[in-house]
Motif scaffolding. Sequence first.
Motif, mmCIF file in Angstrom:
data_model
loop_
_atom_site.group_PDB
_atom_site.id
_atom_site.type_symbol
_atom_site.label_atom_id
_atom_site.label_comp_id
_atom_site.label_asym_id
_atom_site.label_seq_id
_atom_site.Cartn_x
_atom_site.Cartn_y
_atom_site.Cartn_z
ATOM 1 N N UNK A 193 0.822 -1.209 0.000
ATOM 2 C CA UNK A 193 0.000 0.000 0.000
ATOM 3 C C UNK A 193 0.857 1.260 0.000
ATOM 4 N N UNK A 194 1.909 1.268 0.825
ATOM 5 C CA UNK A 194 2.741 2.464 0.921
ATOM 6 C C UNK A 194 3.471 2.765 -0.378
ATOM 7 N N UNK A 195 3.877 1.730 -1.118
ATOM 8 C CA UNK A 195 4.662 1.949 -2.332
ATOM 9 C C UNK A 195 3.817 2.144 -3.583
ATOM 10 N N UNK A 196 2.597 1.611 -3.594
ATOM 11 C CA UNK A 196 1.783 1.678 -4.822
ATOM 12 C C UNK A 196 0.502 2.480 -4.667
ATOM 13 N N UNK A 197 0.051 2.673 -3.432
ATOM 14 C CA UNK A 197 -1.229 3.334 -3.209
ATOM 15 C C UNK A 197 -2.416 2.394 -3.261
ATOM 16 N N UNK A 198 -2.189 1.135 -3.655
ATOM 17 C CA UNK A 198 -3.304 0.186 -3.701
ATOM 18 C C UNK A 198 -3.688 -0.201 -2.277
ATOM 19 N N UNK A 199 -4.973 -0.091 -1.966
ATOM 20 C CA UNK A 199 -5.458 -0.274 -0.602
ATOM 21 C C UNK A 199 -5.722 -1.754 -0.334
ATOM 22 N N UNK A 200 -4.674 -2.471 0.082
ATOM 23 C CA UNK A 200 -4.815 -3.905 0.354
ATOM 24 C C UNK A 200 -5.736 -4.159 1.547
ATOM 25 N N UNK A 201 -5.618 -3.406 2.655
ATOM 26 C CA UNK A 201 -6.550 -3.650 3.756
ATOM 27 C C UNK A 201 -8.011 -3.508 3.346
ATOM 28 N N UNK A 202 -8.305 -2.548 2.477
ATOM 29 C CA UNK A 202 -9.686 -2.376 2.010
ATOM 30 C C UNK A 202 -10.137 -3.588 1.198
ATOM 31 N N UNK A 203 -9.250 -4.136 0.377
ATOM 32 C CA UNK A 203 -9.587 -5.337 -0.375
ATOM 33 C C UNK A 203 -9.889 -6.486 0.568
ATOM 34 N N UNK A 204 -9.091 -6.586 1.635
ATOM 35 C CA UNK A 204 -9.309 -7.661 2.591
ATOM 36 C C UNK A 204 -10.641 -7.486 3.320
ATOM 37 N N UNK A 205 -10.924 -6.299 3.804
ATOM 38 C CA UNK A 205 -12.164 -6.085 4.552
ATOM 39 C C UNK A 205 -13.372 -6.220 3.623
#
Length: 318
Positions: A295-307
């Motif tokens: 997330x920090x390097x790409x901006x893609x929100x992995x936690x949001x995908x998980x939730x």
Amino acid sequence: MKQILVVADPLSSFKTYKDTTFSMMRELQRRGHALAACEPQHLQWRTGQVVTAQVQRVRLTGALDDWYTVEHEDEVALKDFDAILMRKDPPFDSEFFYATHLLEQAEREGARVFNRPRALRDHPEKLALMEFGQYAPPTLVTRSAKAIRAFHAEHRDIILKPLDGMGGMGIFRVTDNGMNLGSIIETLNRGGTTSVMVQGYLPEIAAGDKRLLLIGGKVAPYVLARIPQGNEVRGNLAAGGKGVAQPLSDENRAVAEALAPVLAARGLLLVGLDMIGNKVTEINVTSPTCFQEIQQQTGFDVPAMFVDALEAALKVPA
């Protein structure tokens, strides 16, 4: 609002700048869900009763230091939570094993546990690779020193590792000259009493040991390539590897998309698939990480995908 219990290591031990469980909790609270936490040691069961846990009801402060407050503690039946996230870090030792049995009993009582306890037991992180051998590098699992020597004679450049290791612990490379092979075998197989995994060395490790995230049967669009530094053969971040986020390649996507729905159907909401080049080297299910680095390097929100995946799973009857 859902009531979510996180079973993990002590919250005070979290390195919040990189911790994946912390990022999950932050996203859950942002969406209005209520959080509780406990450690496996706080789970208990007795005849005539349901599985309970002494839990802390927590609220995140928004800071990285002093990042949570405990509002109160109470003993709660696990079935009274809407979801339980099993996020205890490896090793998968006897106590972890026993915790999965307590959690599975809670499931029988109506609890929803992610990843499912039986799936955790059925997919030991290195041995789970055997089912998907067509995607693996040449691999041997054995206690036999003779078999390991024969494997080395065939492949000439090999990696040896314990089945219960984590974070790169106990990984050795033996090249064509066979230097120290006997000593390494003795160290890892403990005189033939302990099984060892041996794999053909993949030179693509120079470009990184890639962590792919399979979430709810889908593949995250970015991976974290953990690149060995200096003379180190291990790319693990815990062993000093450098984490570089990069887009998922078409070749890696094809492999991941073949595995993702199979594993999700077994109750594995989150899987960390490790690949070197286009070969799968491990299938991590206990407490996969790398959310924050990606997330920090790409901006893609992995936690949001998980939730998103967790909330979708809770809408489907168990």
